[in-house]
Write a protein that holds these residues in place. Structure first.
Motif, PDB file in Angstrom:
ATOM      1  N   LYS A  46       5.265  -7.796   7.091  1.00 50.99           N
ATOM      2  CA  LYS A  46       5.255  -8.524   5.818  1.00 50.99           C
ATOM      3  C   LYS A  46       4.851  -9.880   6.053  1.00 50.99           C
ATOM      4  O   LYS A  46       4.078 -10.404   5.042  1.00 50.99           O
ATOM      5  CB  LYS A  46       6.692  -8.786   5.357  1.00 50.99           C
ATOM      6  N   TYR A  47       5.038 -10.557   7.333  1.00 53.37           N
ATOM      7  CA  TYR A  47       4.296 -11.791   7.275  1.00 53.37           C
ATOM      8  C   TYR A  47       2.744 -11.673   7.164  1.00 53.37           C
ATOM      9  O   TYR A  47       2.160 -12.711   6.979  1.00 53.37           O
ATOM     10  CB  TYR A  47       4.912 -12.460   8.590  1.00 53.37           C
ATOM     11  N   TYR A  48       2.149 -10.827   7.930  1.00 54.32           N
ATOM     12  CA  TYR A  48       0.781 -10.591   7.842  1.00 54.32           C
ATOM     13  C   TYR A  48       0.346 -10.595   6.491  1.00 54.32           C
ATOM     14  O   TYR A  48      -0.613 -11.231   6.006  1.00 54.32           O
ATOM     15  CB  TYR A  48       0.439  -9.184   8.560  1.00 54.32           C
ATOM     16  N   LEU A  49       1.032  -9.668   5.694  1.00 52.54           N
ATOM     17  CA  LEU A  49       0.828  -9.455   4.151  1.00 52.54           C
ATOM     18  C   LEU A  49       0.728 -10.919   3.537  1.00 52.54           C
ATOM     19  O   LEU A  49       0.014 -11.051   2.552  1.00 52.54           O
ATOM     20  CB  LEU A  49       1.759  -8.336   3.458  1.00 52.54           C
ATOM     21  N   LEU A  50       1.880 -11.675   3.923  1.00 54.57           N
ATOM     22  CA  LEU A  50       1.878 -13.080   3.006  1.00 54.57           C
ATOM     23  C   LEU A  50       0.683 -13.897   3.196  1.00 54.57           C
ATOM     24  O   LEU A  50       0.209 -14.463   2.421  1.00 54.57           O
ATOM     25  CB  LEU A  50       3.123 -13.723   3.750  1.00 54.57           C
ATOM     26  N   THR A  51       0.043 -13.747   4.505  1.00 58.04           N
ATOM     27  CA  THR A  51      -1.020 -14.851   4.765  1.00 58.04           C
ATOM     28  C   THR A  51      -2.154 -14.026   4.045  1.00 58.04           C
ATOM     29  O   THR A  51      -3.004 -14.616   3.535  1.00 58.04           O
ATOM     30  CB  THR A  51      -1.275 -14.826   6.340  1.00 58.04           C
ATOM     31  N   VAL A  52      -2.259 -12.771   4.034  1.00 56.51           N
ATOM     32  CA  VAL A  52      -3.469 -12.047   3.169  1.00 56.51           C
ATOM     33  C   VAL A  52      -3.213 -12.595   1.615  1.00 56.51           C
ATOM     34  O   VAL A  52      -4.307 -12.919   1.314  1.00 56.51           O
ATOM     35  CB  VAL A  52      -3.292 -10.474   3.439  1.00 56.51           C
TER      36      VAL A  52
END
Lengths: 182, 182
Positions: free
Chosen positions: A150-156
């Motif tokens: 989820k956190y990775y997706l947030l930065t994307v």
DNA sequence: CTTACCATGTAAGGCGTTACATGATTCA
DNA sequence: TGAATCATGTAACGCCTTACATGGTAAG
């Protein structure tokens, strides 16, 4: 408590996800973290050794090949250090937009020259946008099984939003400059 | 031809608009250029002296006051140097978003902690957005008489677009994290 | 066989920040 | 008169990039 060196934290953060070699860390910097952080081998390898010295990471050399290959892992202390840093307030975000600089002083060379910079910028962003859009698609699928991304997706998503803004601005800027281009 | 030092170019650029003291240059960095470039006194003053040594700028000391006050101007050579740099392609834009870093590694500390970083980020951006929106208004009025500010306005618009994107993203991010916050 | 990629590292040098040091002027 | 702002500068130190140096492995 002195200010934490950012590269320590970035590397520790990457190692908190999985064990990696210096080479792989560099690749992460050039892909996943590309649009919000960067580092060169000349800083990564010394930092890695330093992290081991401070017991924040451990290294294991792969002896099965002739090729020198060292895999690093985070220690409990390292994880503690990372968590501590993660809880502190952000000190500063730093941007150095050479493109904007050249733009700001644009009336020294005129609209035609400036338009070139904008077009180049736009081209670069369009390329990276493609990569981001694809990452988003992949991550959204994965998320259904594994919420740690989820956190990775947030930065994307951050990248996508800002890149879209850049692209919008490019259009607006081109229009403004083309008006008095002739 | 070695790579131009960016601070040389920034300062020369500012001096191409008007003559300034080191102190005033610092103020420009902290307001006008804030969201795409920055520098400290510790780099500005030495650079200014260096520029004079290389005949890219001249200095005039104000003798009418007891206070030491030195005003710098760009020379023809300096302008030539600036123009040359302005015509070269952008080498790289550099961003170091500590906020995104803390976000990326967020699953180490969880959504609540991460939400705090986002809220702080949002708050900071909202404040700066106000300043930008105001600059835009002022500049658009001025533009009607003086078109040299067009480039300045362009950078302001860039700031507004990207800040708006940040703000949109903040909303989206907060929603995503609040879902599993409890 | 040769190109691309995997893989690690060092040395020199540049650039810039932080902290320190100093003092004038303005305004409340 | 004290605080804020104007104003300049240096020294120590840290961090990072660039260029260099070296070699293994995989794929075409």
């Amino acid at each position: 408590m002195a200010t934490e060196k950012k590269l320590d934290c970035v590397i520790l953060g990457l190692l908190s996800h999985e064990q990696l070699t210096g080479y792989e860390i560099k690749k992460r910097m050039d892909t996943t973290l590309k649009y919000f952080w960067g580092a060169s081998y000349g800083s990564i390898y010394p930092t890695l050794n330093d992290l081991v010295k401070r017991d924040l990471a451990t290294k294991v050399e792969d002896k099965t090949t002739n090729r020198k290959k060292i895999t690093y892992s985070i220690t409990d202390e390292g994880r503690e250090y990372l968590r501590n840093w993660l809880k502190l307030s952000v000190e500063k975000d730093e941007l150095r937009y050479e493109t904007l600089l050249k733009l700001f002083f644009g009336n020294e060379v005129g609209p035609k020259q400036t338009l070139l910079h904008i077009k180049e910028f736009q081209f670069k962003i369009e390329g990276e946008m493609e990569y981001l859009l694809n990452s988003e698609k992949v991550l959204e699928k994965v998320l259904k099984m594994d919420s740690t991304h989820k956190y990775y997706l947030l930065t994307v998503k951050f990248g996508i939003q800002t890149y879209q803004a850049y692209l919008n601005w490019c259009k607006e800027a081109v229009m403004m400059l083309e008006k008095d281009g002739e």
